[in-house]
Design an enzyme around this catalytic site. Structure first.
Site, PDB file in Angstrom:
ATOM      1  N   GLU A 162       2.143  -4.798   5.910  1.00  0.00           N
ATOM      2  CA  GLU A 162       2.938  -3.737   5.291  1.00  0.00           C
ATOM      3  C   GLU A 162       4.156  -3.528   6.166  1.00  0.00           C
ATOM      4  OE1 GLU A 162       1.749   0.266   5.747  1.00  0.00           O
ATOM      5  OE2 GLU A 162       2.595   0.936   3.857  1.00  0.00           O
TER       6      GLU A 162
ATOM      7  N   HIS B  77      -1.722   3.032  -3.052  1.00  0.00           N
ATOM      8  CA  HIS B  77      -2.299   4.369  -2.868  1.00  0.00           C
ATOM      9  C   HIS B  77      -1.284   5.366  -2.308  1.00  0.00           C
ATOM     10  CE1 HIS B  77      -2.309   2.352   0.916  1.00  0.00           C
ATOM     11  NE2 HIS B  77      -2.495   3.505   1.524  1.00  0.00           N
ATOM     12  N   ASP B  78      -0.065   4.864  -2.001  1.00  0.00           N
ATOM     13  CA  ASP B  78       0.989   5.750  -1.472  1.00  0.00           C
ATOM     14  C   ASP B  78       2.063   6.044  -2.519  1.00  0.00           C
ATOM     15  OD1 ASP B  78       1.065   3.910   1.655  1.00  0.00           O
ATOM     16  OD2 ASP B  78      -0.072   5.714   1.130  1.00  0.00           O
TER      17      ASP B  78
ATOM     18  N   ASP C 256      -8.557  -3.460   5.315  1.00  0.00           N
ATOM     19  CA  ASP C 256      -7.310  -2.788   5.690  1.00  0.00           C
ATOM     20  C   ASP C 256      -7.320  -2.601   7.211  1.00  0.00           C
ATOM     21  OD1 ASP C 256      -5.456  -0.406   3.738  1.00  0.00           O
ATOM     22  OD2 ASP C 256      -4.961  -1.231   5.720  1.00  0.00           O
TER      23      ASP C 256
ATOM     24  N   ASP D  84      -1.698  -2.417   8.053  1.00  0.00           N
ATOM     25  CA  ASP D  84      -1.010  -1.139   7.896  1.00  0.00           C
ATOM     26  C   ASP D  84       0.176  -1.040   8.868  1.00  0.00           C
ATOM     27  OD1 ASP D  84      -1.344   1.569   6.637  1.00  0.00           O
ATOM     28  OD2 ASP D  84      -1.378   2.164   8.744  1.00  0.00           O
TER      29      ASP D  84
HETATM   30  O1  TEU Z   1       1.808   3.809   4.969  1.00  0.00           O
HETATM   31  C1  TEU Z   1       2.970   3.612   5.723  1.00  0.00           C
HETATM   32  C2  TEU Z   1       3.999   4.577   5.351  1.00  0.00           C
HETATM   33  O2  TEU Z   1       5.025   4.649   5.959  1.00  0.00           O
HETATM   34  C3  TEU Z   1       3.694   5.435   4.215  1.00  0.00           C
HETATM   35  O3  TEU Z   1       3.037   6.563   4.780  1.00  0.00           O
HETATM   36  C4  TEU Z   1       4.947   5.839   3.497  1.00  0.00           C
HETATM   37  O4  TEU Z   1       5.961   6.115   4.401  1.00  0.00           O
HETATM   38  C5  TEU Z   1       4.662   7.092   2.752  1.00  0.00           C
HETATM   39  O5  TEU Z   1       3.341   6.992   2.295  1.00  0.00           O
HETATM   40  C6  TEU Z   1       5.612   7.145   1.588  1.00  0.00           C
HETATM   41  O6  TEU Z   1       5.100   8.124   0.708  1.00  0.00           O
HETATM   42  C7  TEU Z   1       0.616   3.352   5.583  1.00  0.00           C
HETATM   43  C8  TEU Z   1      -0.528   3.655   4.634  1.00  0.00           C
HETATM   44  O7  TEU Z   1      -0.335   2.921   3.436  1.00  0.00           O
HETATM   45  C9  TEU Z   1      -0.520   5.142   4.393  1.00  0.00           C
HETATM   46  O8  TEU Z   1      -1.515   5.496   3.420  1.00  0.00           O
HETATM   47  C10 TEU Z   1      -0.818   5.838   5.703  1.00  0.00           C
HETATM   48  O9  TEU Z   1      -0.703   7.238   5.500  1.00  0.00           O
HETATM   49  C11 TEU Z   1       0.180   5.411   6.785  1.00  0.00           C
HETATM   50  O10 TEU Z   1       0.420   4.011   6.819  1.00  0.00           O
HETATM   51  C12 TEU Z   1      -0.384   5.762   8.149  1.00  0.00           C
HETATM   52  O11 TEU Z   1      -1.504   4.958   8.391  1.00  0.00           O
END
Ligand code: TEU
Ligand code: CA
Length: 543
Positions: A242, A316-317, A99, A200
């Site tokens: 992403e 994971h989000d 990642d 990311d």
């Molecule tokens: O996520 C990008 C992001 O925008 C997410 O945070 C999303 O907006 C939010 O999770 C919706 O619930 C990436 C990673 O996947 C995330 O885990 C990180 O927190 C974020 O970037 C910052 O690195």
């Protein structure tokens, strides 16, 4: 003829290391724990593991705030164990996708520790600093995690930009020294034999903060083409960006092979379909199923040879998909999980399975904010309290869309703490882990696990799944998702009832030769009038 790549024929499994398997009893998942579970992943049949960040981090955002890109987070283990994981996975023909979090670092990264010392510090311009304007933040850019995206640093009396938490300062990608540092770090990892990178929020690295441009900035693709030339372009690796705001046209800019940028992107158009436009992710509405089908079909039909789709429900989000758009009751959890898996995995593109999806994990409701862990959740809780939301309204929203739903430790068996740890897990497991765990799934030949295993097997053995064309049928049907896949004279038909209510599909002109996969044991072959029970999803080979 477009060259065929390994990652077009692969299935990727995402591991959130903190919650996958603890090997030393501290309640936190680790690299040794992943090594111990590689046989399970080999049994599932996956080809690559996307490893959420394992680098040194103070865990303000659970590893997405990196303080040293070239050392392993203390709780996760050592670089020797990381090398051992790459080797052990390779023995099983599984690649490790790292990642890459380079839109920002942790505020504990040495670069930022230096940068904030003085305005003249050589690392100052590794980040984005601005003078106050009338004693305030330079502009009204907002952080994804709530509040202003600008934080005043009192030592040097300037604001620095953070599109995420205050402890995740954004890197200044217009600085060639930053680019050189990133190329060097990426080559360090590529030389270890990794299988590629998940990138990311890579759409943000071209930001122009003074014009309040964050995603898709003017230099974004120039940066990515340079990254390709300077690093992974010399390897046969998977790179997936992403890119939350991507449309098919934008996706082609990232993934058209002629442009030498990335292999593919994660786009989120389907993911936003139960959110109220213009509001926050917490403000939800009923899923518009016709729009869901239309979005899938748009993406299936748009990229052609100018890109490649990623296919996912979970990460994971995101909340667990069975709780979100399936049915997480005892009766329909696995049935609806099999339906969701079937309609996704028979599309054209590379499927991504998020840990626990293959055994049908569901959301874990909390009763109070004390049971939460995620910084995004804490910030939203405070912000919404101040806006006058009731605690119950806020907890309900957290239970629907909070990221902790995806981060509960994976239950391996019905022993204490689900076999995840011999200690106290960093976050409690789902309370149903005694029934809902890997061992129970493996012991049941009709479990969701074996349905995923069969879907992966179809992808591995039937070229139609990877290379076939896609055509949607009955786009206006309010409950059925029906599509064809065709390749070299062979045609499959996927017919899925997205809902619990029984419905009928009629296809009087055609005959089904065989049922290749179903989530019912007695599905009918008769297309002239096909009754589809709750969440029934059938894959036919047509004559
Ligand atoms: O996520 C990008 C992001 O925008 C997410 O945070 C999303 O907006 C939010 O999770 C919706 O619930 C990436 C990673 O996947 C995330 O885990 C990180 O927190 C974020 O970037 C910052 O690195
Ligand atoms: Ca551990």
């Amino acid at each position: 003829m477009v060259q065929k790549k390994w990652w077009q024929q692969s299935v990727v499994y995402q591991i959130y290391p903190r919650s996958f398997q603890d090997s030393n009893g501290d309640g936190i998942g680790d690299l040794q724990g992943i090594i111990q579970r590689l046989d399970y992943l080999e049994k599932l049949g996956i080809d690559a593991i996307w490893l959420s960040p394992v680098y040194q981090s103070p865990n303000d955002d659970n590893g997405y705030d990196i303080s040293d890109y070239q050392s392993i987070m203390t709780e996760f283990g050592t670089m020797a164990e990381m090398d051992a994981l790459i080797t052990a996975a390779k023995k099983r023909k599984i690649r490790i996708i790292m990642d890459l979090v380079v839109n920002h670092t942790s505020d504990e990264h040495q670069w930022f520790v230096e940068a904030r010392k003085s305005q003249e510090n050589p690392y100052r311009d590794y980040y984005i600093w601005r003078d106050p304007v009338d004693g305030q933040a330079p502009n009204d850019l907002l952080s994804t995690f709530g509040g202003s995206a600008w934080q005043l640093d009192p030592v040097t009396n300037q604001y620095y930009l953070h599109l995420f938490s205050q402890r995740q300062p954004d890197l200044n990608w217009s600085n060639p020294l930053v680019q050189q540092e990133i190329w060097q770090m990426m080559n360090f990892w590529l030389e270890k034999g990794i299988g590629g990178f998940r990138m990311d929020v890579i759409d943000l690295i071209g930001k122009v903060p003074d014009q309040k441009i964050t995603g898709n900035g003017p230099n974004l693709h120039a940066y990515l083409q340079k990254m390709n030339q300077e690093t992974f372009g010399h390897y046969d690796v998977l790179t997936v960006g992403e890119t939350w705001g991507a449309t098919p046209e934008i996706a082609k800019l990232y993934s058209d092979p002629k442009r030498n940028e990335l292999s593919m992107v994660f786009q989120f158009e389907h993911i936003g379909l139960d959110e109220i436009p213009g509001r926050e992710k917490w403000d939800v509405q009923a899923l518009d199923f016709l729009k869901l089908k239309a979005v899938f079909s748009k993406w299936q039909n748009s990229l052609g040879n100018e890109g490649w789709n990623s296919l996912f429900w979970n990460n994971h989000d995101l909340p667990r998909i069975i709780s979100r758009w399936g049915n997480d009751s005892e009766m329909y959890r696995e049935r609806s999980g099999k339906m969701l898996a079937t309609i996704l995995h028979l599309l054209k593109g590379t499927p991504y399975i998020y840990q626990g999806e293959e055994i049908g994990l569901i959301n874990t409701p909390i009763r109070s904010i004390e049971e939460a862990d995620d910084i995004e959740t804490f910030n939203m809780y405070q912000e919404r309290l101040q806006k006058g939301y009731t605690i119950q309204e806020i907890i309900t929203s957290i239970n629907q869309k909070g990221r902790d739903n995806a981060r509960r430790p994976l239950p391996w068996d019905a022993t204490n703490q689900g076999g995840f740890t011999t200690g106290k897990p960093w976050l409690p497991l789902h309370p149903d882990f005694l029934k809902l765990n890997v061992a129970t799934a493996l012991a049941n030949p009709k479990s969701l696990f074996y349905h995923y295993q069969q879907l992966i097997h179809l992808r591995k053995t039937q070229p139609l799944v990877v290379w076939g064309t896609y055509r949607e049928i009955l786009p206006e049907d309010p409950a059925l998702y029906v599509y064809e896949r065709s390749y070299q004279g062979e045609m499959w038909l996927v017919v899925a009832n997205f809902y619990q209510k029984e419905t009928i599909y009629r296809d009087p002109e055609r005959q089904a030769q065989a049922i290749l996969l179903s989530n019912y044991e007695d599905s009918s072959l008769h297309l002239e009038k096909l009754r589809l029970r709750a969440y029934e999803a059938i894959v036919f080979r047509l004559a």
